[in-house]
Design a protein around this motif. Structure first.
Motif, short mmCIF file in Angstrom:
data_model
loop_
_atom_site.label_atom_id
_atom_site.label_comp_id
_atom_site.label_asym_id
_atom_site.label_seq_id
_atom_site.Cartn_x
_atom_site.Cartn_y
_atom_site.Cartn_z
N TYR A 179 -0.33 9.81 -13.20
CA TYR A 179 -0.47 10.36 -11.84
C TYR A 179 -1.88 10.08 -11.35
CZ TYR A 179 3.88 13.03 -11.66
OH TYR A 179 5.19 13.40 -11.58
N VAL A 180 -2.00 9.57 -10.14
CA VAL A 180 -3.31 9.33 -9.55
C VAL A 180 -3.47 10.27 -8.35
CG1 VAL A 180 -4.91 7.59 -8.68
CG2 VAL A 180 -3.01 6.91 -10.15
N ALA A 215 -9.33 3.00 -7.05
CA ALA A 215 -7.89 3.20 -7.16
C ALA A 215 -7.26 2.03 -7.91
CB ALA A 215 -7.28 3.35 -5.77
N GLU A 216 -7.66 0.82 -7.55
CA GLU A 216 -7.07 -0.34 -8.19
C GLU A 216 -7.39 -0.35 -9.69
OE1 GLU A 216 -7.38 -3.90 -6.00
OE2 GLU A 216 -6.83 -5.18 -7.69
N ARG A 217 -8.62 -0.02 -10.00
CA ARG A 217 -9.03 0.02 -11.41
C ARG A 217 -8.20 1.03 -12.20
NH1 ARG A 217 -12.17 3.19 -13.91
NH2 ARG A 217 -13.02 4.22 -12.08
N VAL A 218 -8.04 2.23 -11.62
CA VAL A 218 -7.31 3.29 -12.32
C VAL A 218 -5.84 2.91 -12.48
CG1 VAL A 218 -6.46 5.65 -12.06
CG2 VAL A 218 -8.86 5.14 -11.63
N ILE A 219 -5.24 2.37 -11.42
CA ILE A 219 -3.81 2.02 -11.49
C ILE A 219 -3.61 0.87 -12.48
CG2 ILE A 219 -1.84 1.18 -10.16
CD1 ILE A 219 -3.18 2.55 -7.69
N ALA A 228 1.29 7.27 -7.34
CA ALA A 228 0.02 7.21 -6.62
C ALA A 228 0.19 8.10 -5.38
CB ALA A 228 -0.29 5.78 -6.22
N THR A 229 -0.57 9.18 -5.30
CA THR A 229 -0.23 10.23 -4.34
C THR A 229 -1.11 10.26 -3.10
OG1 THR A 229 -1.64 11.82 -5.42
CG2 THR A 229 0.61 11.68 -6.21
N SER A 230 -1.60 9.12 -2.68
CA SER A 230 -2.37 9.13 -1.44
C SER A 230 -2.13 7.84 -0.67
CB SER A 230 -3.85 9.29 -1.75
OG SER A 230 -4.56 9.49 -0.56
N ILE A 257 6.92 0.41 -13.14
CA ILE A 257 7.53 1.03 -11.96
C ILE A 257 6.45 1.86 -11.26
CG2 ILE A 257 9.22 2.73 -11.17
CD1 ILE A 257 10.99 1.80 -13.51
N PHE A 258 6.36 1.71 -9.95
CA PHE A 258 5.32 2.40 -9.18
C PHE A 258 5.96 3.19 -8.04
CE2 PHE A 258 3.62 -1.33 -11.18
CZ PHE A 258 2.40 -0.91 -11.71
N GLU A 259 5.43 4.39 -7.82
CA GLU A 259 5.91 5.23 -6.71
C GLU A 259 4.71 5.60 -5.86
OE1 GLU A 259 8.80 6.98 -5.72
OE2 GLU A 259 10.12 5.73 -6.95
#
Lengths: 370, 298
Positions: free
Chosen positions: A44-45, A88-92, A105-107, A125-127
């Motif tokens: 979760y981000v 964000a890109e680094r974390v994902i 990714a919640t934003s 899988i990404f949401e």
């Protein structure tokens, strides 16, 4: 810092032909995602600290529900306060490359970084919450917050003595304007003379300014306050000034034990459980969800004991009407602030029109910043 | 509009101006000694959290305000040691103090986010009127800082240090001690301004509570041309613009809110330009050694 950008999706959406995305994206062909190895690693981000109320807090409640339902079938990791740029890109990517099969990714501002990573990890899988771009392995989801806003408007209309409500708002983007208008229409449905005074603070998060704006509204006769900003300052101000308050995102009753009538709340529990179940079953496919009260994604916090039973019953009836589709908050005839008819009797606004909303309905006081 | 209509506006302006005023007066003293401390925002945040923690722990508002000021002093001491003893760059250290303060307060304050606190009680004057002790503190502080700088020998010494530390040193003045004291005073004021936000104005604690007010305070010092009286007027202007535009909006008056929000910054730029055009004013009020490291043996 709390970041504003997640909500600007609607602004962008309105400015592009992609506005229709929410309403009618042709579903991409079913990409098969085989059943994952257990435990499924879920990331979760979050854009801000989890805190105790607000946007991220509600997403975290959803995360906890997944943990409770799936136990050791899932392994969840949360990273909070991730800003919407390069971080964000680094974390994902870190999630994707270390075996996380599902990432939420919640934003809004995570959209482009997420799509870049998703392209490089086609098996992941990404949401993405509140975005408008899909991919074969990226699903998007958001909620019809305005349905709950309409119901809180009814509550405000019945509880207000002055017939004037105050609304502290962040930025004039369609999502916020939709909330103001739905609230106004709800209020008007029980009090035709009702007014909603709006103050724009031009910040998602500035407790000082939010408080000043709330105090100004009380000084100008508003006796019910609500907000579309990120702090609890408006509810606390209402408590201090002896006005009523209606929370947003979360149940904020503990910040205004006397003031807090209810809140228009976000709920991601059901959605997150459903997605995780689909991924575990190997049945997940990218989807585009804009769910409302019916889908359990928006709701109302418990009503304050001071709300008369008859008012509570009215709100409950209207809520059921929305669930059953008998009542649409944006139903014709609809008039704008200047009294011009937007749509006639019997007509309704389409999702596309909702996502482009840039006018006030009749009864709202104030000028929308351009 | 009747008196009763204007009173809440006036009260709102005074309240909104107070954190800016207190923080700016502290920075003014530090800058008059020749030290530019860009860490105001960080010191405010640490002060805010400390004050909130102490006050919500039941120790009372006075103790909270004091603790907030002391927390600001703590962070300012770090800054003073780095810049005055180690001769590190004031700009870089100031920015570091802001980042440190924001991060530290966010980390240490996690458990305080959910707590609530009643606002400070007004001191009654009778007839339904009262005053807020911290707002009055801000006004008294303005007078004190003015008197100190313009009418006292100690203020003259401080200004001399800010003009020419080498000359002051040659006269036998303890330049570094004076600068230390000025920086610590600045820290105390920033901490107190933060405390006002956390225990009186909002009253709450959340990460990033000050929302950029530390930076506005810095701009205010320049806007005021390093003069306490103008700092007060500037704080009222900055606070007033915000409050008035809210009232205008709620009354339905068509004012572009963004334009009003921009006004204080625009005013700062205009004032800076005017100062730059008039070398005499510039020399009279801008501390000549502002931002330059100085060491007795360097």
């Amino acid at each position: 810092m709390f970041s504003p950008r997640r909500r600007q999706l609607l602004q962008f959406a309105a400015a592009t032909p992609l506005a229709a995305a929410f309403a009618s994206v042709p579903r991409p062909a079913r990409a098969a995602f085989p059943k994952p190895e257990l435990p499924l690693k879920v990331g979760y981000v979050y854009v801000s600290p989890i805190g105790d109320a607000g946007w991220t807090y509600q997403h975290d409640l959803g995360r906890k529900a997944v943990e409770a339902s799936f136990g050791d079938k899932v392994m969840i990791k949360v990273i909070e306060s991730v800003s919407e740029g390069a971080d964000a890109e680094r974390v994902i990517r870190e999630f994707a490359s270390s075996g996380y099969g599902l990432v939420f990714a919640t934003s809004f501002g995570y959209m482009n970084p997420l799509l870049r990573v998703a392209k490089q990890f086609p098996k992941g899988i990404f949401e993405h919450a509140t975005g408008y771009r899909q991919a074969p392995n990226v699903g998007i989801y958001a909620a019809r917050y305005y349905e709950a806003r309409y119901l809180t408007g009814i509550l405000a209309g019945r509880m207000s003595k002055s017939g004037v409500a105050g609304y502290v708002a962040a930025f004039p983007i369609p999502e916020v304007v939709m909330g103001i208008n739905a609230f106004m229409l709800g209020m008007k449905s029980v009090n035709p003379q009702a007014q909603v005074k709006v103050i724009w603070v031009n910040a998602w998060f500035d407790p000082g300014k939010e408080r000043e704006a709330a105090a100004t509204l009380v000084a100008q006769g508003a006796d019910v306050l609500t907000q579309h900003t990120d702090s609890t300052a408006v509810v606390q101000t209402a408590e201090d000034k002896g006005a009523y308050a209606i929370g947003y995102h979360s149940d904020m009753s503990k910040y205004g034990p006397k003031a807090h009538l209810s809140a228009a709340t976000h709920h991601w529990e059901g959605y997150y459980r459903r997605v995780v179940q689909q991924v575990l079953d190997g049945s997940w496919a990218p989807d585009n969800v804009w769910g409302g009260i019916k889908d359990g994604m928006v709701g109302l916090a418990p009503l304050h004991p001071a709300v008369p039973a008859e008012v509570g019953a009215l709100v409950a009836t209207k809520k059921q009407d929305i669930i059953d589709g008998r009542l649409l908050p944006f139903q014709g005839p609809l008039f704008d602030q200047a009294g011009r008819q937007v749509i006639g009797a019997g007509a309704k606004l389409t999702d596309d029109e909702l996502l482009k909303m840039n006018y006030y309905v009749e009864g709202v006081v104030g000028q929308m910043p351009k | 509009m009747s008196l009763s209509g204007w009173l809440p506006i006036l009260a709102g302006v005074l309240a909104a101006a107070t954190p800016l005023l207190i923080a700016a007066l502290g920075e003014l003293i530090a800058e008059k000694s020749g030290v530019l401390n860009l860490g105001v925002e960080g010191m405010m945040l640490v002060g805010a959290l400390t004050a909130f923690a102490v006050a919500s722990g039941g120790a009372g508002y006075a103790a909270g305000a004091l603790a907030g000021a002391l927390a600001g002093v703590g962070l300012a001491a770090l800054f003073a040691w780095l810049t005055l003893n180690c001769l590190a760059s004031q700009v870089a250290c100031g920015l570091a103090i802001t980042m440190l303060g924001s991060g530290l307060s966010a980390y240490a304050g996690r458990d305080y986010v959910s707590r609530t606190l009643d606002g400070m009680a007004l001191i009654p004057l009778g007839g339904g009127f009262g005053f807020d002790p911290l707002i009055v503190t801000g006004l008294l502080l303005t007078v004190l800082v003015w008197y100190f700088l313009q009418r006292s020998r100690a203020g003259l010494v401080l200004r001399a240090v800010g003009e020419s530390p080498a000359t002051a040193h040659a006269l036998g003045l303890p330049v570094r001690c004076i600068r230390w004291a000025a920086v610590l005073f600045g820290g105390a004021c920033a901490g107190l301004a933060g405390a006002y936000l956390a225990i009186d104005y909002t009253p709450m604690w959340v990460e990033g509570l000050s929302a950029g007010r530390g930076w506005i305070a810095l701009a205010l010092v320049v806007f005021a041309g390093w003069r306490p009286g103008r700092t007060l007027l500037g704080a009222w202007l900055y606070g007033g613009v915000g409050i008035l535009q809210f009232h205008a909006q709620a009354l339905g008056i068509a004012v572009p809110a963004q334009f009003l929000g921009m006004l204080p910054y625009l005013a700062t730029i205009v004032v800076l330009t005017l100062i730059a055009r008039d070398p005499l004013t510039q020399r009279r009020h801008t501390p000549a050694s502002l931002g330059q490291p100085w060491h007795p043996h360097a």
